[in-house]
Design a protein around this motif. Structure first.
Motif, mmCIF file in Angstrom:
data_model
loop_
_atom_site.group_PDB
_atom_site.id
_atom_site.type_symbol
_atom_site.label_atom_id
_atom_site.label_comp_id
_atom_site.label_asym_id
_atom_site.label_seq_id
_atom_site.Cartn_x
_atom_site.Cartn_y
_atom_site.Cartn_z
ATOM 1 N N MET A 1 0.844 -1.196 0.000
ATOM 2 C CA MET A 1 0.000 0.000 0.000
ATOM 3 C C MET A 1 0.884 1.253 0.000
ATOM 4 N N ALA A 2 0.492 2.256 -0.783
ATOM 5 C CA ALA A 2 1.303 3.474 -0.866
ATOM 6 C C ALA A 2 1.367 4.157 0.498
ATOM 7 N N LYS A 3 2.521 4.752 0.794
ATOM 8 C CA LYS A 3 2.660 5.458 2.070
ATOM 9 C C LYS A 3 2.008 6.834 1.968
ATOM 10 N N ALA A 4 1.452 7.292 3.081
ATOM 11 C CA ALA A 4 0.844 8.629 3.097
ATOM 12 C C ALA A 4 1.953 9.673 3.017
ATOM 13 N N ARG A 5 1.684 10.728 2.249
ATOM 14 C CA ARG A 5 2.700 11.762 2.024
ATOM 15 C C ARG A 5 2.539 12.888 3.042
ATOM 16 N N VAL A 6 3.560 13.040 3.887
ATOM 17 C CA VAL A 6 3.499 14.003 4.992
ATOM 18 C C VAL A 6 4.521 15.113 4.775
ATOM 19 N N ALA A 7 4.077 16.361 4.972
ATOM 20 C CA ALA A 7 5.010 17.495 4.995
ATOM 21 C C ALA A 7 5.099 17.988 6.431
ATOM 22 N N VAL A 8 6.299 18.369 6.851
ATOM 23 C CA VAL A 8 6.492 18.860 8.220
ATOM 24 C C VAL A 8 6.845 20.343 8.151
ATOM 25 N N LEU A 9 6.161 21.147 8.952
ATOM 26 C CA LEU A 9 6.463 22.585 9.011
ATOM 27 C C LEU A 9 7.195 22.878 10.306
ATOM 28 N N ILE A 10 8.344 23.529 10.190
ATOM 29 C CA ILE A 10 9.158 23.838 11.377
ATOM 30 C C ILE A 10 9.565 25.311 11.351
ATOM 31 N N SER A 11 9.984 25.794 12.535
ATOM 32 C CA SER A 11 10.571 27.139 12.576
ATOM 33 C C SER A 11 11.957 27.102 13.206
ATOM 34 N N GLY A 12 12.269 26.022 13.903
ATOM 35 C CA GLY A 12 13.513 26.036 14.675
ATOM 36 C C GLY A 12 14.326 24.770 14.557
ATOM 37 N N THR A 13 14.658 24.228 15.722
ATOM 38 C CA THR A 13 15.585 23.098 15.799
ATOM 39 C C THR A 13 15.087 21.898 15.002
ATOM 40 N N GLY A 14 13.830 21.607 15.158
ATOM 41 C CA GLY A 14 13.281 20.511 14.377
ATOM 42 C C GLY A 14 13.566 19.131 14.928
ATOM 43 N N THR A 15 13.648 19.005 16.256
ATOM 44 C CA THR A 15 13.901 17.650 16.781
ATOM 45 C C THR A 15 12.673 16.760 16.584
ATOM 46 N N ASN A 16 11.475 17.335 16.680
ATOM 47 C CA ASN A 16 10.280 16.518 16.424
ATOM 48 C C ASN A 16 10.230 16.084 14.962
ATOM 49 N N MET A 17 10.604 17.007 14.083
ATOM 50 C CA MET A 17 10.661 16.658 12.655
ATOM 51 C C MET A 17 11.621 15.489 12.466
ATOM 52 N N ALA A 18 12.787 15.573 13.146
ATOM 53 C CA ALA A 18 13.778 14.491 13.019
ATOM 54 C C ALA A 18 13.189 13.176 13.521
ATOM 55 N N ALA A 19 12.454 13.242 14.623
ATOM 56 C CA ALA A 19 11.854 12.010 15.169
ATOM 57 C C ALA A 19 10.855 11.420 14.171
ATOM 58 N N LEU A 20 10.074 12.294 13.525
ATOM 59 C CA LEU A 20 9.097 11.807 12.534
ATOM 60 C C LEU A 20 9.825 11.181 11.345
ATOM 61 N N LEU A 21 10.917 11.833 10.974
ATOM 62 C CA LEU A 21 11.681 11.377 9.809
ATOM 63 C C LEU A 21 12.363 10.027 10.074
ATOM 64 N N TYR A 22 12.947 9.876 11.259
ATOM 65 C CA TYR A 22 13.627 8.611 11.556
ATOM 66 C C TYR A 22 12.607 7.479 11.707
#
Ligand code: GRF
Length: 316
Positions: A1-22
């Motif tokens: 099944m195709a994966k859902a396409r997610v965009a992440v919006l950040i303003s700073g360090t982005g540790t949560n973005m990194a957690a989502l990405l890993y």
């Protein structure tokens, strides 16, 4: 099944973005990160995303109206074929227009146990109030700041002697665990029979004089006291398929549809030539299109009088 396409919006360090990405690197993760975007071209998280081979986009908000900047971000999301947006430390108040364009598809993480402590300085406020726990919440984004429906939370115990910084550091660990888990569950929920049935139901009951009954063990939608126009078939007679059955004009249309896309359309057993099955379990449902099928099917069974009344009403 195709994966859902997610965009992440950040303003700073982005540790949560990194957690989502890993988390997205796991083969079984139901989403992929297709874009990391920011209002701050210097956001550290952008460099990290680039190094991980993720597309990035930055556009400063300075000198722009809120509407104009949100519009630019929205266009970047659309260009990346974004399906879901994850706000992760995106320090912008969003316009109602932007929020409504992503309604039900935009999540945020907030470092408090909402509804407590919306806005800033959440840890300080929790400590000052003598709370036993701080924590974090993942919620759907609505036009009101930090106010949308809460999806999940993680409480984090406040220790004697905790400062806002020491508590923030621990809450951040919890955030990184919580966000990827909730996002994965949220995107995956669109691939469940419960979700498909709810969407079919929504479209079917939006037709005039429609009601729902159970027929042949299936949820079935018809005109009150009249003919049926849609069935929701889930693993019927163990066929392993989930599908919507709708009325069509006859054998010719049925054959044409099946020839056009034989993975999606099929001849439903015991229904004859006047119906077609449309698979809902292929992972690429276009709900507007499915809604059109349901409306067309309703028209095929509704009385001429009812159709005429509706056509007149549509003209106004
Ligand atoms: C996090 O505490 C998050 O809850 C809040 O902003 C912070 C972002 O941190 N919304 P990071 O950029 O993800 O490290």
């Amino acid at each position: 099944m195709a994966k859902a396409r997610v965009a992440v919006l950040i303003s700073g360090t982005g540790t949560n973005m990194a957690a989502l990405l890993y988390a997205a690197k796991a083969a079984e993760c139901p989403y992929e990160i297709v874009l990391v975007a920011s209002n701050n071209p210097d956001a550290a998280g952008l460099k990290l995303a680039e190094a991980e081979g993720i597309a990035t986009f930055a556009h400063p908000h300075k000198g722009l109206s809120r509407e104009a900047h949100d519009g630019i971000m929205h266009d970047a999301l659309v260009a990346a074929k974004t399906e879901f947006v994850a706000l992760a430390g995106y320090m912008r108040i969003l316009t109602p227009e932007f929020v409504s364009q992503w309604e039900g598809r935009m999540l945020n993480i907030h470092p408090s146990l909402l509804p407590k402590y919306k806005g800033l300085h959440t840890h300080e406020r929790a400590i000052e109030a003598g709370d036993s726990h701080g924590g974090c919440s993942v919620h759907l984004v609505t036009a009101e700041l930090d106010d949308g429906p809460i999806l999940q939370q993680t409480p984090v115990a406040i220790l004697p002697g905790d400062t806002a910084d020491s508590l923030a550091a621990r809450v951040l660990i919890a955030e990184h665990q919580l966000y990827s888990r909730v996002l994965a569950q949220w995107v995956a929920r669109e691939n469940t029979p419960e979700y498909w049935l709810n969407r079919v139901r929504e479209h079917a009951l939006a037709q005039a004089e429609a009601d729902e009954v159970a027929s042949h063990g299936m949820p079935c939608f018809g005109i009150i006291g009249g003919k049926k126009f849609a069935y929701f078939s889930h693993d019927h007679h163990g066929d392993g398929r989930t599908a919507l059955l709708v009325k069509i004009s006859g054998a010719e249309e049925q054959a044409m549809l099946i020839e056009q896309d034989e993975a999606r359309y099929f001849r439903p057993a015991y229904f004859g030539d006047g119906w077609v099955g449309i698979r809902l379990d292929l992972g690429d449902n276009d709900w507007d299109h499915i809604g059109q099928w349901i409306a067309k099917s309703w028209r095929a069974v509704a009385s001429k009088k009812l159709v005429k009344l509706l056509d007149i009403a549509d003209e106004f």
